[in-house]
Design an enzyme around this catalytic site. Structure first.
Site, PDB file in Angstrom:
ATOM      1  N   ASP A 188     -34.733 -16.225   9.578  1.00  0.00           N
ATOM      2  CA  ASP A 188     -34.097 -14.747   9.604  1.00  0.00           C
ATOM      3  C   ASP A 188     -33.664 -14.591   7.923  1.00  0.00           C
ATOM      4  OD1 ASP A 188     -32.533 -12.624  10.417  1.00  0.00           O
ATOM      5  OD2 ASP A 188     -30.908 -13.768  10.020  1.00  0.00           O
ATOM      6  N   GLU A 272     -39.659 -12.382  10.458  1.00  0.00           N
ATOM      7  CA  GLU A 272     -39.579 -10.948  10.859  1.00  0.00           C
ATOM      8  C   GLU A 272     -40.742 -10.032   9.998  1.00  0.00           C
ATOM      9  OE1 GLU A 272     -35.303  -8.926  11.050  1.00  0.00           O
ATOM     10  OE2 GLU A 272     -35.629 -10.239   9.232  1.00  0.00           O
ATOM     11  N   ASP A 353     -26.091 -15.247  12.051  1.00  0.00           N
ATOM     12  CA  ASP A 353     -27.400 -15.481  11.772  1.00  0.00           C
ATOM     13  C   ASP A 353     -28.294 -16.428  12.264  1.00  0.00           C
ATOM     14  OD1 ASP A 353     -26.786 -13.609   9.683  1.00  0.00           O
ATOM     15  OD2 ASP A 353     -26.190 -14.982   8.129  1.00  0.00           O
TER      16      ASP A 353
END
Ligand SMILES: [Zn+2]
Length: 401
Positions: A188, A272, A353
């Site tokens: 992340d 991502e 997170d």
């Protein structure tokens, strides 16, 4: 049997005054040709026509014959042709919605560079001589080129701090797939941390970054105080550029080490995605890692995964990774940016997170099993075509791994 991977080896070099002048001339012509061709394409577009690479190549021949652009004949034609290829690539990624419309190159803001293919340089006994030059470049071999390796493409550049670089693109037979592992990881890009891993590890910016930033701010203030057009202002500007360059170098180095480590340690990495074309910017969400650095980091992960037989899976950036409980799957209505820790109705307490990284990992693995919305690996077995495969060759840069 795998074909050797292509990788770029980048070095500093010290040009003679004549070489520096030749290269500056070449950079100027490369930029000019790029801008002329971009202008021609844009004008044609307004008339509803498309201009392709071959057409711009024919235009280049015309420009060189004209009095106005006669000076284009003074430099090697190879980088000029390459400039047209780069423009073609820029348009291809624009049409694929991966980038915005190509922009004109400016003398001040664009990186000065020239790319030479085989016909534009000579490589003999480990010495590199560029077209239109008598002597080989004085390259600082900060690390050796692997034995028997020869460059297929050479890129020369100068950064705003006045440093000269040469990047040699070579097939490197020494890179081989690593033994398979069972480990998977979700990554992340954080708001407060550079990266957070699904293992719970948080990675921050290098320690010196903060100090460098303070120095940069000081140098920028000093620059603002100098009188316009003065010699002191020019000096102050170089100082600012040097600090910028150092920050970029150190970050680059950090991301290289990080990506190598993560690829070595894990068989599957989930990240991502970032669709630059249709990005809806959320101004509040300023990441610890900039979008540019993030996309650079992802490309490092991807080409290294190719080298070492690993897999990178991308999940949609707008997947609600922060709002989802990774324990029970319940979706929270809101998740303010300042909420670093939260407890779900199921009783699970999450670090924001780490929870997001776990959700990214789960989404990637699920998609990978279902074959749903997964970007295929870059090098599928021959004969198979994959939809989202990139047409560009994979370009790795090797910097102090
Ligand atoms: Zn829950």
């Amino acid at each position: 049997m795998t074909t050797p991977v292509k990788r770029a080896f980048k070095y500093r070099f010290r040009p003679t005054a004549a070489q520096a002048a030749e290269l500056e001339r070449t950079f100027g012509c490369v930029r000019k040709v790029y801008n002329l061709a971009l202008d021609a394409r844009a004008t044609a577009w307004q008339r509803g026509e498309r201009v392709n690479y071959n057409a711009t190549s024919a235009m280049l021949t015309e420009w060189k014959r004209s009095d106005a652009f006669d000076y284009l004949n003074e430099v090697s034609c190879v980088p000029l042709q390459q400039s047209l290829r780069h423009l073609q690539t820029a348009f291809t990624s624009f049409w694929d919605k991966r980038t915005s419309y190509p922009r004109f190159k400016s003398r001040k803001k664009s990186r000065a560079s020239a790319e030479y293919t085989k016909s534009g340089f000579r490589w003999r006994d480990g010495k590199l001589t560029l077209a239109k030059m008598a002597a080989p470049l004085d390259i600082v071999w900060s690390r050796p080129l692997p034995d028997g390796v020869e460059p297929s493409t050479v890129t020369v550049s100068r950064d705003s701090a006045g440093r000269w670089f040469v990047s040699l693109l070579c097939k490197d037979p020494t890179v081989e797939p690593l033994p398979k592992r069972k480990t998977t990881i979700g990554i992340d890009a954080g708001v407060t941390h550079l990266l957070t891993l699904s293992t719970g590890e948080k990675i921050t910016n290098p320690r010196h970054e903060l100090r460098d930033r303070e120095r940069l701010a000081k140098a920028q203030r000093a620059l603002a105080r100098k009188q316009k057009g003065s010699a002191n202002r020019a000096k102050a500007r170089v100082k600012v550029a040097r600090i910028h360059a150092r920050i970029a170098d150190r970050r680059h180095d950090h991301l290289h080490k990080l990506s190598t480590r993560l690829v070595r340690e894990n068989q599957t990495l989930v990240i991502e995605d970032l669709a630059v074309g249709n990005m809806v910017r959320n101004r509040k969400l300023s990441r610890a890692i900039s979008d540019a650095a993030w996309s650079h980091f992802r490309s490092m992960l991807e080409y290294k995964a190719d080298w070492y037989g690993r897999k990178v899976i991308r999940v949609d950036r707008w997947f609600p990774s922060s709002k989802l409980c990774s324990t029970c799957g319940a979706l929270q209505d809101t998740m303010p940016l300042n909420m670093r820790e939260w407890t779900c109705a199921c009783g699970a307490t999450h670090d924001r997170d780490i929870n997001a990284a776990n959700n990214i990992l789960a989404a990637g693995l699920a998609a990978s099993v279902c074959g749903d919305d997964v970007r295929p690996q870059r090098n599928p077995p021959s004969g198979q075509s994959s939809v989202k495969q990139k047409t560009q060759p994979v370009r790795g840069e090797v910097l102090a791994l």
